[in-house]
Write an enzyme that holds these catalytic residues in place. Sequence first.
Site, mmCIF file in Angstrom:
data_model
loop_
_atom_site.group_PDB
_atom_site.id
_atom_site.type_symbol
_atom_site.label_atom_id
_atom_site.label_comp_id
_atom_site.label_asym_id
_atom_site.label_seq_id
_atom_site.Cartn_x
_atom_site.Cartn_y
_atom_site.Cartn_z
ATOM 1 N N ASP A 1 0.827 -1.213 0.000
ATOM 2 C CA ASP A 1 0.000 0.000 0.000
ATOM 3 C C ASP A 1 0.862 1.266 0.000
ATOM 4 O O ASP A 1 0.550 2.240 0.698
ATOM 5 C CB ASP A 1 -0.948 0.015 1.202
ATOM 6 N N ASP B 1 -0.433 -4.166 -3.943
ATOM 7 C CA ASP B 1 -1.393 -3.063 -4.072
ATOM 8 C C ASP B 1 -0.704 -1.722 -3.850
ATOM 9 O O ASP B 1 -1.223 -0.848 -3.146
ATOM 10 C CB ASP B 1 -2.534 -3.229 -3.060
#
Length: 276
Positions: free
Chosen positions: A152, A173
């Site tokens: 992230d 991600d």
Amino acid sequence: MGAMAMKIYNGYAFAVLFAIVVFGSFIANSATTGTMDMSTAILLKVDQSGNGDFKKIQDAIDAVPSNNSELYFILVKPGTYREKLQVPADKPFITLSGTLASNTIITWGDTGEIIQSATLSNTFGTSGKAVALRVEGDRVAFYGCKILSYQDTLLDDAGRHYYSNCYIEGATDFICGNAASLFERCHLHSLSTVDGAITAQHRNSPSEDTGFSFLGCKITGVGTALLGRPWGPYSRVVFALTYMSSVVVPQGWDDWGDQSKQRYMINVHSGINSHS
């Protein structure tokens, strides 16, 4: 962030920011439109050696008045700044600029809830969520920055954003959120060894005018990676004129078992797109 040009991208302010970024420039700017004259900006210098107005970047940000209506240019001298920064939403018209990404570094280490863990260049490690930069605001721009973490990395949360010539690194991600953003001539580097996801776009409704567009970018990595997976049911991501090394698996996308989520994650193979 890396070295940043003296360019203005008109917009509003950030709400909450980062983890660690290596300095170029970012601009959290005005609610007006048109070109801004930076010659009128109030200059604040940050220098760890004491030869500036402040030794810490956050102190310079704090010095900008709330509901500010003037341009502020915060010049950060080379050094490693161990700070967790926040630019409040009521402080628009701010430009933060370093010299080179190789010598002007903002770093911290944090994990946990992604809204609060952002710390620019996040050195937490590989065992959990560790946001490096969170951007929640309208019309915010980044030039020549390095944004580094593992999971992230960039929480591109909300608003309209522009990233130019930035280097963004992570494994899982590592570009995520629900902003409407253009990434131009950026270098995306995957640290994933096996099929990590580069993007996780969070569009939840077909009526939302959000999504990630990558134009003239480059994708490299150490293992294999997916272009993305859908955080939201209407995730929208476009890669155009982008070089993709063999790190990108032929599958391209992971739809998490729902083929309907593929329809907004297309138009990937336009322009220069090679596996070599």
